[in-house]
Design an enzyme around this catalytic site. Structure first.
Site, PDB file in Angstrom:
ATOM      1  N   ASP A  36       0.849  -1.195   0.000  1.00 37.39           N
ATOM      2  CA  ASP A  36       0.000   0.000   0.000  1.00 37.39           C
ATOM      3  C   ASP A  36       0.885   1.245   0.000  1.00 37.39           C
ATOM      4  OD1 ASP A  36      -1.856   2.017   0.497  1.00 37.39           O
ATOM      5  OD2 ASP A  36      -2.135   1.458   2.599  1.00 37.39           O
ATOM      6  N   ASN A  38      -0.216   4.550  -0.294  1.00 38.99           N
ATOM      7  CA  ASN A  38      -0.786   5.812   0.210  1.00 38.99           C
ATOM      8  C   ASN A  38      -1.434   5.691   1.581  1.00 38.99           C
ATOM      9  OD1 ASN A  38      -3.150   4.457  -0.350  1.00 38.99           O
ATOM     10  ND2 ASN A  38      -3.830   5.846  -1.984  1.00 38.99           N
ATOM     11  N   ASP A  40      -4.038   3.897   2.679  1.00 41.69           N
ATOM     12  CA  ASP A  40      -5.488   3.748   2.823  1.00 41.69           C
ATOM     13  C   ASP A  40      -5.906   2.310   3.129  1.00 41.69           C
ATOM     14  OD1 ASP A  40      -5.084   2.520   0.386  1.00 41.69           O
ATOM     15  OD2 ASP A  40      -6.533   3.749  -0.723  1.00 41.69           O
ATOM     16  N   ASP A  44      -1.699  -0.816  -4.019  1.00 48.01           N
ATOM     17  CA  ASP A  44      -1.848   0.036  -5.199  1.00 48.01           C
ATOM     18  C   ASP A  44      -0.598  -0.034  -6.066  1.00 48.01           C
ATOM     19  OD1 ASP A  44      -0.022   1.650  -3.713  1.00 48.01           O
ATOM     20  OD2 ASP A  44      -1.693   2.756  -2.828  1.00 48.01           O
ATOM     21  N   ASP A 222      -7.760 -14.214 -18.547  1.00 46.78           N
ATOM     22  CA  ASP A 222      -8.674 -14.791 -17.574  1.00 46.78           C
ATOM     23  C   ASP A 222      -9.737 -15.639 -18.272  1.00 46.78           C
ATOM     24  OD1 ASP A 222      -9.696 -14.789 -14.758  1.00 46.78           O
ATOM     25  OD2 ASP A 222     -11.436 -13.852 -15.707  1.00 46.78           O
ATOM     26  N   GLU A 303      -5.225 -18.738 -18.786  1.00 41.45           N
ATOM     27  CA  GLU A 303      -5.810 -19.398 -17.624  1.00 41.45           C
ATOM     28  C   GLU A 303      -6.945 -20.250 -18.181  1.00 41.45           C
ATOM     29  OE1 GLU A 303      -8.416 -18.684 -13.583  1.00 41.45           O
ATOM     30  OE2 GLU A 303      -8.908 -17.800 -15.506  1.00 41.45           O
TER      31      GLU A 303
END
Length: 593
Positions: A36, A38, A40, A44, A222, A303
């Site tokens: 992370d 930032n 929060d 990210d 996917d 996948e």
């Protein structure tokens, strides 16, 4: 010594012999749980950028990023509302470009996830389709049908969602009257695209070019086996699942040995009308041509939960994709005979199309292998684990996981690591029900525990809040999923530079893999005649100058003087893997040269 060898002559190769993806070690980043940047509580892209040096030091060649696109996050980003933008939770396009630039400066390739089977119901196309009339061009981008019954009150067919419940949802029209039904093989908020529509194909090729133009090195596709549905959308009495190979395996296990030899081929019985249809291959032949428009040896990895291996490798023929995930190896579990069979089958199958095999033990859809291997049945494949289920032997699972990594990283082909593998991270098996976010948990009313346990944020610093997930933030928020207290002992800073730690074991294994060029090698199975006695719990092979020996049993294995003579130990899966008396410890592996 057995004469069974697996390798591919350069003249038969799919792609140039030096193609980077043929032997790459690729590290999967699940962005919301990696780091992370930032504070929060949500991982990210700046967080990914901050850890690129760590990944380079680990010894990987490429990074695969799970979806970071604009999304309502009904299925953790696999419900895309805009394929050409970054979700604000993860940053911005500028953040992506900065990450890509820094990765390339470190000679790390970047692979991004592509979700072509379905969009979010908040995608502009579906918003338009919902407002349009039946039969309109906008609705034809998706799979809409009239219902059955006198008033169309019944679904168009009996298909069930992978996440549980019906695979069809009925619209309510603008005037409040019931309308058509739309197909969603996954969550209600993930409507399936209509790949029979040329506009859909053109749009997804444009999405490919958007990210290729930015400089990405490839795509993980996917549900690569799911875009085409059988003509007429016929009823089907089978049961769909994320792990179709496991379903077929369970069916075979329920039959006696004579009957199991007659078990039908394919990933389902009867064959699914919405998976592994012949028409998907036309799509990938077109995508292959798109990638050829760009320099830099770009790649596609499928996948595709497809079996047997002979059907899976059809996705990686020379004019289609470059790689496909090898789920037979993942499903083998901790068992020497099953793992040997999976390796043999996989290498034989890919050799027939000149492609490299891939090897993977965990990902964001599976219970972590460190935990699976610690269960009383270490070949099982649970769909999540809760506090009410059997709890694994964490220490035993880690021993076996490290030994399995020693096997996997010595195999020819390409290897995939899931974030946290290098830390020996286990599944979070006691996550409270009210904290779970996987739609499969909600749609099955808790019958399927789901995938949250393998998606818990990584521990970086054991003395920081959230174990350093938001390292550097002044007042970090709690991670989006809570970490168990046991994660402190697995934190990266607690293992960094510590001899015998799982992190240092992975660094050593990856350095030796590169030094010995094992990914480009040829596998030669060894019989157990070099040991004191043959044993079904032993796996042994040679790859170039290295000999790999693994003990899957619960007793030490005495090695003959002849076997060890003139061989030096290059890698131990755990510090006490080989004793001074020349015994290979239980649940351990060594590399000899």
């Amino acid at each position: 010594m057995s004469q069974t060898t697996f390798g591919t002559d350069a003249g038969e190769l799919q792609g140039p012999e030096q193609s980077w993806w043929r032997d790459a070690v690729i590290y999967q980043v699940y962005p919301r749980s990696f780091a992370d940047g930032n504070g929060d509580g949500m991982g990210d892209l700046p967080g990914v950028t901050s850890k690129l040096e760590y990944l380079k030091e680990l010894g990987v060649d490429a990074v695969w990023l799970s979806p970071f696109y604009a999304s309502p996050q009904a299925d953790a980003g696999y419900d895309v509302s805009d394929y050409r933008d970054v979700d604000p939770r993860f940053g911005s396009l500028a953040d992506f470009d900065e990450m890509l630039t820094q990765a390339h400066a470190l000679k790390l390739r970047i692979i991004v996830d592509l979700v072509p089977n379905h969009t979010s119901d908040e995608h502009e196309w579906f918003v338009q389709a919902r407002a349009a009339k039946p039969g309109s061009e906008t609705r034809n981008r998706y799979i809409f049908r009239e219902g059955k019954g006198e008033q169309g009150e019944l679904p168009p067919n009996n298909w069930q969602s992978i996440f549980g419940g019906n695979a069809w949802t009925r619209l309510v029209e603008a005037d409040g009257t019931p309308g058509q039904w739309y197909l969603h093989l996954f969550d209600t908020k993930q409507p399936d695209l209509n790949w029979e529509n040329p506009e859909v194909r053109s749009e997804m090729e444009a999405v490919l070019r958007f990210w290729l133009d930015r400089g990405v090195d490839g795509f993980r596709v996917d549900v690569a086996h799911g875009m085409i549905k059988a003509e007429g959308l016929p009823d089907w009495d089978g049961a769909a699942a994320m792990v179709e190979g496991q379903q077929a395996e369970d069916s075979a296990d329920s039959a006696d040995s004579a009957d199991s030899e007659k078990a039908p081929e394919g990933n389902m019985n009867p064959p699914s009308p919405f998976f592994d249809q012949e028409g998907v291959h036309e799509i990938y032949r077109a995508w292959n041509q798109v990638l050829k428009e760009y320099d830099g040896d770009r790649m596609l990895v499928a996948e595709a939960w497809v079996e047997p291996a002979e059907r899976l490798v059809r996705y990686i023929r020379p004019d289609e994709m470059q790689q496909a995930f090898n789920f037979e190896f993942l499903l083998a579990g901790w068992d020497a005979e099953r793992m040997t069979a999976a390796i043999t089958n996989s290498l034989a199958a890919v050799e027939s199309v000149g492609a490299p095999s891939t090897w993977v033990m965990s990902n964001h859809d599976t219970v972590r292998h460190t935990t699976r291997y610690g269960l009383s049945t270490p070949t099982g494949f649970p769909k999540g684990i809760s506090a009410a289920d059997e709890q694994p032997d964490e220490a035993l699972g880690l021993l076996r996981a490290r030994a399995a990594a020693a096997i996997m990283l010595a195999l020819p082909g390409s290897a995939y690591l899931y974030q946290g593998d290098e830390l020996g991270l286990p599944e979070h098996t006691t996550l409270a029900a009210e904290l779970r976010q996987d739609p499969a948990f909600a749609r099955t009313k808790g019958e399927e525990i789901g995938r949250d346990g393998c998606r818990v944020p990584l521990p970086w610093y054991d003395q920081e809040p959230g174990y350093g997930f938001s390292h550097g933030s002044v007042e970090p928020s709690q991670p989006w999923l809570p970490q168990p207290e046991s994660f402190a002992s697995y934190a990266a800073d607690r293992q960094d530079g510590v001899p015998g730690s799982t992190l240092e074991f992975y660094r050593e294994a990856l350095a030796l893999r590169s030094e010995y060029e094992l990914g480009q090698g040829v596998l030669e199975w060894l019989e157990a005649s070099g040991l004191h006695q043959p044993d079904k719990d032993i796996l042994s092979f040679r790859n170039g100058e290295l000999t790999v020996l693994a003990n899957f049993g619960d007793q030490p294995l005495a090695l003959s003087t002849e076997f060890l003579e003139d061989r030096g130990v290059r890698l131990r899966s755990q510090p006490k893997a080989l004793t001074e008396n020349g015994e290979l410890a239980p649940n351990s592996a060594i590399w000899l040269s």
